[in-house]
Design an enzyme around this catalytic site. Sequence first.
Site, PDB file in Angstrom:
ATOM      1  N   ASP A   1     -25.239  40.346  53.517  1.00 33.09           N
ATOM      2  CA  ASP A   1     -25.458  41.600  52.792  1.00 33.09           C
ATOM      3  C   ASP A   1     -24.351  42.614  53.029  1.00 33.09           C
ATOM      4  O   ASP A   1     -23.491  42.439  53.886  1.00 33.09           O
ATOM      5  CB  ASP A   1     -26.830  42.186  53.165  1.00 33.09           C
TER       6      ASP A   1
ATOM      7  N   ASN B   1     -39.616  45.255  59.423  1.00 29.17           N
ATOM      8  CA  ASN B   1     -40.638  45.070  58.385  1.00 29.17           C
ATOM      9  C   ASN B   1     -40.648  43.635  57.851  1.00 29.17           C
ATOM     10  O   ASN B   1     -41.251  43.356  56.832  1.00 29.17           O
ATOM     11  CB  ASN B   1     -40.403  46.064  57.233  1.00 29.17           C
TER      12      ASN B   1
ATOM     13  N   HIS C   1     -37.903  41.960  56.921  1.00 25.53           N
ATOM     14  CA  HIS C   1     -36.837  41.624  55.969  1.00 25.53           C
ATOM     15  C   HIS C   1     -35.858  40.633  56.576  1.00 25.53           C
ATOM     16  O   HIS C   1     -35.663  40.581  57.786  1.00 25.53           O
ATOM     17  CB  HIS C   1     -36.148  42.865  55.390  1.00 25.53           C
TER      18      HIS C   1
ATOM     19  N   GLU D   1     -36.181  43.066  51.138  1.00 27.04           N
ATOM     20  CA  GLU D   1     -37.227  43.948  51.630  1.00 27.04           C
ATOM     21  C   GLU D   1     -38.614  43.467  51.176  1.00 27.04           C
ATOM     22  O   GLU D   1     -38.715  42.729  50.189  1.00 27.04           O
ATOM     23  CB  GLU D   1     -36.987  45.367  51.087  1.00 27.04           C
TER      24      GLU D   1
HETATM   25  C1  GLP Z   1     -30.245  44.990  59.083  1.00 29.75           C
HETATM   26  C2  GLP Z   1     -29.562  43.791  58.443  1.00 29.75           C
HETATM   27  C3  GLP Z   1     -30.297  42.514  58.717  1.00 29.75           C
HETATM   28  C4  GLP Z   1     -30.654  42.436  60.179  1.00 29.75           C
HETATM   29  C5  GLP Z   1     -31.631  43.531  60.516  1.00 29.75           C
HETATM   30  C6  GLP Z   1     -32.130  43.499  61.942  1.00 29.75           C
HETATM   31  O1  GLP Z   1     -31.053  45.707  58.245  1.00 29.75           O
HETATM   32  N1  GLP Z   1     -29.377  43.928  57.030  1.00 29.75           N
HETATM   33  O2  GLP Z   1     -29.520  41.411  58.306  1.00 29.75           O
HETATM   34  O3  GLP Z   1     -31.217  41.192  60.489  1.00 29.75           O
HETATM   35  O4  GLP Z   1     -30.986  44.758  60.260  1.00 29.75           O
HETATM   36  O5  GLP Z   1     -31.250  44.194  62.753  1.00 29.75           O
HETATM   37  P1  GLP Z   1     -31.311  44.242  64.314  1.00 29.75           P
HETATM   38  O6  GLP Z   1     -30.783  42.916  64.768  1.00 29.75           O
HETATM   39  O7  GLP Z   1     -30.388  45.348  64.690  1.00 29.75           O
HETATM   40  O8  GLP Z   1     -32.708  44.479  64.707  1.00 29.75           O
END
Ligand code: GLP
Length: 240
Positions: free
Chosen positions: A67, A135, A137, A142
């Site tokens: 992304d 959440n 995702h 989402e």
């Molecule tokens: C972001 C990214 C995701 C990632 C998520 C979790 O929103 N777009 O790809 O997996 O955060 O992040 P973290 O590893 O900091 O909890």
Amino acid sequence: MRIIRTKDYQDMSHKAADVMSAQVILKPNSVLGLATGSTPLGMYKKLIEWNREGGLDFSGVTTINLDEYDGLPADNDQSYRYFMRQNLFDHINIKPENNHLPDGLAADPKAECARYDALIAEKGIDMQLLGLGHNGHIGFNEPGDSFVAGTHRVALTESTIQANKRFFASADEVPRHAYTMGIQAIMQAKRILVVVSGQEKAQIVRDALCGPITPAVPASILQLHPNVVLVGDTEALSLI
Ligand code: GLP
């Protein structure tokens, strides 16, 4: 799904790096689907270390990231391209032309999504790395009413904006939209490696792995993938 329980973040990072490095060693021209977020940082550090000291070779590897924020240029320090350069690409022997992310400044979002899907279809992902949003995702898929198959431009939920504001000066600065690979590309990867760490992920790990398969928890679709390895620390796996 193979679940690897590790004692803490360090241990999780090491064991996740073991899996990713094995992929690269077994197939030196692997196509890796990569992720941002805090969770993979320790794993990326290990891969950098092994590249420098152990000769883990990325010269034939191609990467396709999940992304990118909409509206941020590649040189903005909050863009995911910048993140990937800072935390991995600039420190390993990978060819810059082999690193792919959605273009956050694309003038035509539809064309950009089509370009990205065509790229993924052409290359084929061998191993997709995933973190887990609070959440549920994956990438920026989402929670919603239905799974979205292809790459799409998505409005970030309030929960994601709040979770990601720690990287920005304030919540107001967090882009409201992003491009994300869709569920189809993620699920068509030959193998999936999920990394989860910390108590705050425990409930969503349980919902994703043990609950119903529903777009309300996008990661729940992973239950249908035949080749998932989830590496998590004791806290994140405390409810399963
Ligand atoms: C972001 C990214 C995701 C990632 C998520 C979790 O929103 N777009 O790809 O997996 O955060 O992040 P973290 O590893 O900091 O909890």
